[in-house]
Design an enzyme around this catalytic site. Sequence first.
Site, PDB file in Angstrom:
ATOM      1  N   ASN A   1       0.722  -1.327  -0.015  1.00  9.58           N
ATOM      2  CA  ASN A   1       0.121  -0.018   0.139  1.00  9.58           C
ATOM      3  C   ASN A   1       0.811   1.200   0.070  1.00  9.58           C
ATOM      4  O   ASN A   1       1.942   1.242  -0.504  1.00  9.58           O
ATOM      5  CB  ASN A   1      -1.056  -0.153   1.107  1.00  9.58           C
ATOM      6  CG  ASN A   1      -2.361   0.700   0.685  1.00  9.58           C
ATOM      7  OD1 ASN A   1      -2.545   1.852   0.236  1.00  9.58           O
ATOM      8  ND2 ASN A   1      -3.339  -0.012   1.085  1.00  9.58           N
TER       9      ASN A   1
ATOM     10  N   HIS B   1       3.619   0.231  -2.577  1.00  8.56           N
ATOM     11  CA  HIS B   1       4.003  -1.355  -2.613  1.00  8.56           C
ATOM     12  C   HIS B   1       5.445  -1.446  -2.645  1.00  8.56           C
ATOM     13  O   HIS B   1       6.137  -2.261  -3.594  1.00  8.56           O
ATOM     14  CB  HIS B   1       3.362  -1.855  -3.835  1.00  8.56           C
ATOM     15  CG  HIS B   1       1.770  -1.964  -3.967  1.00  8.56           C
ATOM     16  ND1 HIS B   1       1.197  -2.182  -2.839  1.00  8.56           N
ATOM     17  CD2 HIS B   1       0.969  -1.802  -4.766  1.00  8.56           C
ATOM     18  CE1 HIS B   1      -0.202  -2.230  -3.126  1.00  8.56           C
ATOM     19  NE2 HIS B   1      -0.171  -2.001  -4.224  1.00  8.56           N
TER      20      HIS B   1
ATOM     21  N   HIS C   1      -1.876  -9.921  -4.160  1.00  7.92           N
ATOM     22  CA  HIS C   1      -2.346  -8.901  -4.792  1.00  7.92           C
ATOM     23  C   HIS C   1      -2.968  -9.321  -6.037  1.00  7.92           C
ATOM     24  O   HIS C   1      -3.095  -8.636  -7.116  1.00  7.92           O
ATOM     25  CB  HIS C   1      -1.447  -7.707  -5.214  1.00  7.92           C
ATOM     26  CG  HIS C   1      -2.034  -6.328  -5.589  1.00  7.92           C
ATOM     27  ND1 HIS C   1      -2.870  -6.333  -6.561  1.00  7.92           N
ATOM     28  CD2 HIS C   1      -2.000  -4.833  -5.106  1.00  7.92           C
ATOM     29  CE1 HIS C   1      -3.443  -4.865  -6.684  1.00  7.92           C
ATOM     30  NE2 HIS C   1      -2.826  -4.323  -5.934  1.00  7.92           N
TER      31      HIS C   1
ATOM     32  N   GLN D   1      -7.269  -4.146   2.424  1.00  5.14           N
ATOM     33  CA  GLN D   1      -7.471  -3.203   1.311  1.00  5.14           C
ATOM     34  C   GLN D   1      -8.480  -3.922   0.318  1.00  5.14           C
ATOM     35  O   GLN D   1      -8.223  -5.101  -0.327  1.00  5.14           O
ATOM     36  CB  GLN D   1      -6.291  -2.856   0.591  1.00  5.14           C
ATOM     37  CG  GLN D   1      -6.282  -1.652  -0.237  1.00  5.14           C
ATOM     38  CD  GLN D   1      -6.354  -0.371   0.230  1.00  5.14           C
ATOM     39  OE1 GLN D   1      -6.196  -0.190   1.545  1.00  5.14           O
ATOM     40  NE2 GLN D   1      -6.470   0.694  -0.400  1.00  5.14           N
TER      41      GLN D   1
ATOM     42  N   GLU E   1      -6.785  -7.385  -0.219  1.00  2.83           N
ATOM     43  CA  GLU E   1      -5.447  -7.437   0.045  1.00  2.83           C
ATOM     44  C   GLU E   1      -5.291  -7.292   1.868  1.00  2.83           C
ATOM     45  O   GLU E   1      -5.528  -6.174   2.081  1.00  2.83           O
ATOM     46  CB  GLU E   1      -4.451  -6.278  -0.627  1.00  2.83           C
ATOM     47  CG  GLU E   1      -4.772  -6.182  -2.060  1.00  2.83           C
ATOM     48  CD  GLU E   1      -4.481  -4.661  -2.523  1.00  2.83           C
ATOM     49  OE1 GLU E   1      -3.322  -4.312  -2.304  1.00  2.83           O
ATOM     50  OE2 GLU E   1      -5.185  -4.096  -3.286  1.00  2.83           O
TER      51      GLU E   1
END
Length: 337
Positions: free
Chosen positions: A76, A103, A174, A272, A301
């Site tokens: 993130n 990331h 992801h 997320q 995520e």
Amino acid sequence: MENNISKFGEMPDGETVHCIALSGGGLKARILTYGATVQDLRLEGVDHPLVLGAPTLAPYFGPFTYFGALVGRFANRIAQGRFSLDGTDYQITRKTGDIQALHGGETGTGQRNWTIADVSTSHVCLRLVLADGDMGFPGELTVLCDIRLTQAGGLSFDISATTTQATPCSFAHHSYFNLDDSPEISDHSLQVDAAHYLPVDDGQIPTGEIKPVAGTKFDFQTAETIGQRGLDHNFCLTTKPVPRKTIRDVAILTGKTSGVSMRVATDQPGLQVYDAAGFPKSGLSGLEGRRYGPFAGLALETQAWPDAPNHPQFPNAVLRSDETYRHHVSYHFSKAR
């Protein structure tokens, strides 16, 4: 070399990227050493992939960045790529044009070629070492990611990491999921065990507030149709100062037409949810000729909260040299008969 390992392509420097074919529990998966990426995932009795992927390696260097990858060393966003730790200020290397570090910086773990530490027909353990100072982060970080197909119909990830110096550390798987093989996931239903979420500013950075989901577009405490809400937010799976380390079910995604459901279990404090609203309208060329446009898949995520190094009230996301980072997430699939 094991007979379930094949060459998938080459890195720009000529290093081989391998593909590991796994099977077990009614699932088949193709895992790339590049990014520890889930390139394809199939469920017995279902004639389409459950994840978005590219048929060749080249797209993963461009428009498919992060698709199916294990992103880190800090998943993130970190605001402006800056944080202070133990009295020292750090600046993370960002992609050209990016205001925030995303990331893990310009080249995070989702863009590295991992090595195979162990492999069988149903699992692979991948290893990566990030140097002290890599992307601006302190500490040499050694990461192991065990990816496994379980007899219960699950795709599981057990991630561990150690460091030589205190460093922010948070990983996230992801994949973009689409359980119906439909152009969009808008008709899927989603349930998330979270009563709160993190509001964000225009740069997708948390404001520091922790707000209830009740009465908002983020309320998935009971199963709701996803629609096109423009989701790219952290759902707070716990609001305690120290995250629980108990593995528990946190979300259920269900396709409308396929009868396929996916249950997400983790020990992490955040989830997320990104509905791929930002995919190009022209679409991306995916598996078996599919086109991936806006809302083509849903990322779920599990991770630490975004920008946690700059918010001391958030659950701790700093790994110290006498600790081991551990992260479990599993995606369990079933199909209604």
